[in-house]
Write a protein that holds these residues in place. Structure first.
Motif, mmCIF file in Angstrom:
data_model
loop_
_atom_site.group_PDB
_atom_site.id
_atom_site.type_symbol
_atom_site.label_atom_id
_atom_site.label_comp_id
_atom_site.label_asym_id
_atom_site.label_seq_id
_atom_site.Cartn_x
_atom_site.Cartn_y
_atom_site.Cartn_z
ATOM 1 N N PRO A 295 -9.764 11.377 -3.030
ATOM 2 C CA PRO A 295 -9.326 10.899 -4.347
ATOM 3 C C PRO A 295 -9.788 11.837 -5.468
ATOM 4 O O PRO A 295 -10.824 12.498 -5.365
ATOM 5 C CB PRO A 295 -10.011 9.528 -4.460
ATOM 6 C CG PRO A 295 -10.310 9.111 -3.052
ATOM 7 C CD PRO A 295 -10.630 10.392 -2.336
ATOM 8 N N LYS B 18 3.986 3.798 -8.352
ATOM 9 C CA LYS B 18 2.920 4.451 -9.111
ATOM 10 C C LYS B 18 3.236 5.937 -9.222
ATOM 11 O O LYS B 18 3.901 6.510 -8.364
ATOM 12 C CB LYS B 18 1.565 4.289 -8.398
ATOM 13 C CG LYS B 18 1.018 2.884 -8.359
ATOM 14 C CD LYS B 18 0.620 2.401 -9.742
ATOM 15 C CE LYS B 18 -0.527 3.217 -10.308
ATOM 16 N NZ LYS B 18 -0.874 2.795 -11.687
ATOM 17 N N GLU C 292 -4.515 4.775 -13.055
ATOM 18 C CA GLU C 292 -5.113 3.438 -12.932
ATOM 19 C C GLU C 292 -6.413 3.429 -12.145
ATOM 20 O O GLU C 292 -7.334 2.677 -12.469
ATOM 21 C CB GLU C 292 -4.117 2.479 -12.283
ATOM 22 C CG GLU C 292 -4.638 1.042 -12.191
ATOM 23 C CD GLU C 292 -3.596 0.080 -11.655
ATOM 24 O OE1 GLU C 292 -3.951 -1.079 -11.406
ATOM 25 O OE2 GLU C 292 -2.424 0.478 -11.484
ATOM 26 N N TRP C 293 -6.498 4.235 -11.101
ATOM 27 C CA TRP C 293 -7.681 4.208 -10.248
ATOM 28 C C TRP C 293 -8.407 5.548 -10.269
ATOM 29 O O TRP C 293 -7.835 6.577 -10.620
ATOM 30 C CB TRP C 293 -7.290 3.871 -8.809
ATOM 31 C CG TRP C 293 -6.706 2.502 -8.665
ATOM 32 C CD1 TRP C 293 -7.317 1.309 -8.948
ATOM 33 C CD2 TRP C 293 -5.391 2.176 -8.215
ATOM 34 N NE1 TRP C 293 -6.460 0.263 -8.701
ATOM 35 C CE2 TRP C 293 -5.268 0.771 -8.244
ATOM 36 C CE3 TRP C 293 -4.303 2.931 -7.788
ATOM 37 C CZ2 TRP C 293 -4.115 0.089 -7.863
ATOM 38 C CZ3 TRP C 293 -3.144 2.275 -7.409
ATOM 39 C CH2 TRP C 293 -3.054 0.869 -7.446
ATOM 40 N N GLN D 147 -6.640 0.585 -4.530
ATOM 41 C CA GLN D 147 -6.758 2.029 -4.758
ATOM 42 C C GLN D 147 -6.730 2.803 -3.445
ATOM 43 O O GLN D 147 -6.210 3.932 -3.393
ATOM 44 C CB GLN D 147 -8.033 2.364 -5.553
ATOM 45 C CG GLN D 147 -9.349 2.083 -4.851
ATOM 46 C CD GLN D 147 -9.867 0.693 -5.136
ATOM 47 O OE1 GLN D 147 -9.091 -0.268 -5.198
ATOM 48 N NE2 GLN D 147 -11.175 0.561 -5.304
ATOM 49 N N HIS D 148 -7.242 2.206 -2.392
ATOM 50 C CA HIS D 148 -7.249 2.873 -1.089
ATOM 51 C C HIS D 148 -5.859 2.844 -0.446
ATOM 52 O O HIS D 148 -5.463 3.806 0.234
ATOM 53 C CB HIS D 148 -8.290 2.235 -0.176
ATOM 54 C CG HIS D 148 -9.665 2.245 -0.770
ATOM 55 N ND1 HIS D 148 -10.313 3.398 -1.125
ATOM 56 C CD2 HIS D 148 -10.508 1.225 -1.090
ATOM 57 C CE1 HIS D 148 -11.508 3.103 -1.635
ATOM 58 N NE2 HIS D 148 -11.642 1.795 -1.614
#
Length: 482
Positions: free
Chosen positions: A42, A72, A93-94, A111-112
């Motif tokens: 990430p 997204k 967002e994450w 998020q994952h």
């Protein structure tokens, strides 16, 4: 082979535990064997803000369709470190709240899921479909699910899922299936459901072609109720299928090298140990501890938890101080344990120091400056601390579990106790002190520890062999179903 290594943390970009060290070093070792290994993680805010990493934007405004009603926008950035290509998946967002390694893991699972879905989109957009996707821990558990359920272009890609710590599984409601437009039919005990919840780790284990852990002993331990964290039945089933194995972690010998480590007061080798005494003196000075004649210095660099055996240490601490020893603990974690160690330092100011923070430079000084390293763990899937300590000529005292059992051997390169008992732990420390007082025996043990092979080379070859086996079976399976 083209190998994509997927992890929520990768050293040196973000590090919470040993997973980051593995993700930062195993792919390098695979590249040295000639494979095209790449890493993706990430895009945490602290990575994007750090000019050291020299990120370049490869994909902007990448459309990621999570489900029919929700999409997204992702960004994909890249850099290279020591010849290893590293990719970063981000969105607005994450991951933006992760401003340091301590804030990497935020609550929730969406998020994952996004991370897994965005990886597939990014690789397809870049026209780089790997032969093997190597997923790590529960955060990546739905990547094998998506590859088998939704990604036709990846049908010949093999998947490996590594369990670094079975205790962390990622358990949520069925809304996670809706988030990815996955059928609720998957929510059964054969696939993603465990004990009434959608379990990310179980999903990874059920859908990956192979599951492995980070030591051979841990692979056997997790088949038992004691270590199986309520998934021992699944682990036993995978083992019976021949789909569960253990491959011991290694360490990066370039990073952990007492001959070149820049954090040390003096460098040293197994042939010339004179610099280790200077490192010991430097550590004691930094911690404002006066040396006690004949007393070894013992160190711990660890998360503060009962898993790491810190409760056993507290039980044995007073008796240890009278041996005598000097003890240094550096770590973060359970506030109650931290408070107890602060009290212990007040009681034994000449023998004990507690450093309640993460400090990578100080950790290196502890590894190099101590005589012994304590790991009285309740369980330890692999453990890197004992490997690093031995590389620096610091003799470990460990409990016989997981990777500790596979790497530390009584009287040869360390000291081992078996039962989870403060008394047995103390007896092992006493054996350590007896050996320390015997100059010839001690010198032999230090050299044995330092000369062990803790590099990734052997383990990387085992991973490469596993990948080849997975890839062959995957392609045979696809051919048979065509």
């Amino acid at each position: 082979m083209k190998i994509l290594f997927v992890s929520a943390e990768v050293s040196p970009f973000a590090k919470v535990g040993g997973l980051a060290d593995v993700a930062g070093s195993l792919p390098k070792a695979l590249r040295e064997l000639g494979h095209d290994a790449r890493v993706v993680m990430p895009l945490y805010q602290m990575i994007e803000d750090d000019p050291r990493w020299k990120l370049s934007t490869t994909l902007e405004d990448l459309h990621v369709q999570m489900n029919a009603d929700w999409s997204k926008t992702a960004v994909y950035k890249q850099t290279e470190i020591d010849g290893l290509p590293v990719g970063f998946v981000g969105t607005d967002e994450w991951f933006t709240e992760s401003v340091d390694s301590g804030s990497v893991y935020q609550p929730g699972g969406l998020q994952h899921l996004f991370f897994c879905a965005a990886i597939i989109r990014a690789m397809e957009e870049l026209d780089w479909i790997p032969d093997i996707v190597h997923c790590n821990d529960w955060h990546t558990g739905f990547l094998p699910v998506l590859l088998r359920e939704k990604a036709k272009a990846w049908e010949q890609t093999g998947t490996v899922f590594t369990i670094h710590n079975l205790a962390y599984q990622g358990e949520f409601g069925t809304e996670v299936l809706d988030a990815l437009d996955l059928p609720h039919a998957l929510n059964n005990p054969e696939q993603v459901e465990a004990w009434g919840r959608v379990n990310f780790l179980k999903a990874g284990c059920s859908f990956a072609d192979r599951v492995n852990t980070v030591s051979e002993t841990y692979a056997m331990e997790i088949e038992s109720p004691e270590y199986g964290c309520r998934l021992d039945g699944l682990m036993t089933h995978l083992a019976h299928q021949g789909h569960l194995s253990g491959i011991l972690n290694g360490i990066d010998n370039d990073v952990f090298n007492p001959a070149t480590d820049p954090d040390l007061a003096s460098n040293f080798t197994s042939e010339n140990l004179s610099g280790k005494a200077a490192c010991r003196a430097d550590l004691l000075k930094a911690l404002k501890l006066k040396p006690i004649k004949g007393a070894p210095v013992l160190g711990i660099v660890s998360r503060l938890s009962s898993q790491k055996g810190m409760d056993l240490l507290l039980e044995a601490a007073e008796a240890m101080m009278s041996l005598p020893v000097q003890l240094v603990i550096q770590g973060l974690g359970d506030p109650a344990l931290a408070h107890a160690f602060e009290d212990l330092e007040k009681r034994f100011p000449k023998n004990f120091r507690f450093i309640n923070r993460f400090d990578a430079s100080l950790a290196q000084k502890v590894y190099a400056g101590c005589d012994g390293f304590l790991m009285p763990s309740s369980f330890e899937p692999c453990g890197l601390g004992q490997l690093i300590a031995m590389r620096y000529g610091t003799i470990p005292v460990v409990r016989f579990t997981g990777g500790l059992a596979d790497t530390v051997f009584e009287g040869l390169n360390g000291f081992v106790f078996h039962n989870r008992s403060a008394m047995e732990f103390l007896a092992a420390v006493e054996r350590f002190c007896d050996a320390y007082a015997d100059g010839a025996k001690w010198s032999e043990m230090v050299k044995s520890a330092m000369n062990g092979d803790y590099s990734w080379d052997r383990s990387a070859r085992r991973y490469a062999a596993l990948y080849e086996e997975v890839l062959l079976e995957r392609r045979q399976s696809v051919a048979q179903s065509a």
